[in-house]
Design an enzyme around this catalytic site. Sequence first.
Site, PDB file in Angstrom:
ATOM      1  CE1 TYR A 297       0.166  -6.823  -4.200  1.00  0.00           C
ATOM      2  CE2 TYR A 297       1.192  -5.513  -2.811  1.00  0.00           C
ATOM      3  CZ  TYR A 297       1.014  -6.036  -3.446  1.00  0.00           C
ATOM      4  OH  TYR A 297       2.359  -7.341  -4.018  1.00  0.00           O
TER       5      TYR A 297
ATOM      6  CB  SER B  58       3.124  -7.837   0.194  1.00  0.00           C
ATOM      7  OG  SER B  58       3.675  -6.697  -0.578  1.00  0.00           O
TER       8      SER B  58
END
Length: 196
Positions: A155, A142
Amino acid sequence: MLTGKIALVTGSTSGIGLGIAKQLAAQGAHIVLNGFGDHVGPQKEIEALGVQTLYHGADMSRPSDIEAMMHAASVRFGRVDILVNNAGIQHVASVQDFPAERWDAIIAINLSSAFHTTRLALPAMLAAENGKGWGRIINIASAHGLVGSAFKSAYVAAKHGIVGLTKVTALETATTGITCNAICPGWVLTPLVQKQ
């Protein structure tokens, strides 16, 4: 073309994972699907492209489930040639308010699962092509694997870890026919993002 190759895509019943599985199938790869969502519809869509599929509902937070999925793929297709580590979950909260169990789940699914699938896929990849090795490991990281973002501690930590795992795997397989790369997408309108 990927005709005859076997691709396993985690978290592939929707979103980015399903999109990747469809593209690999369009290139001729047989697909191992994984995820908690409806798998019947995606399986039919992919099989309509002329390839075989296998669905396994492994809970990617459980190493024993991951081992069972990798074994099932090996039994059905003989090996995994292309591994796409895509499964992921999210929870948004400040560090001091972040529930410990959510941290553990995110690290397990977003990071540890990629380690487990990779370690289990590598032996067959290394043995391929008469011992010269052939395989493709693609880790869906990401933009959060490169930068921080408030309220997303688990995350961001997991995605930074994925980038690190990718680098180590690439170095360890650099003299073989195996590649390992990370893709770091920004916002993509998927069910995961819609919940945020």
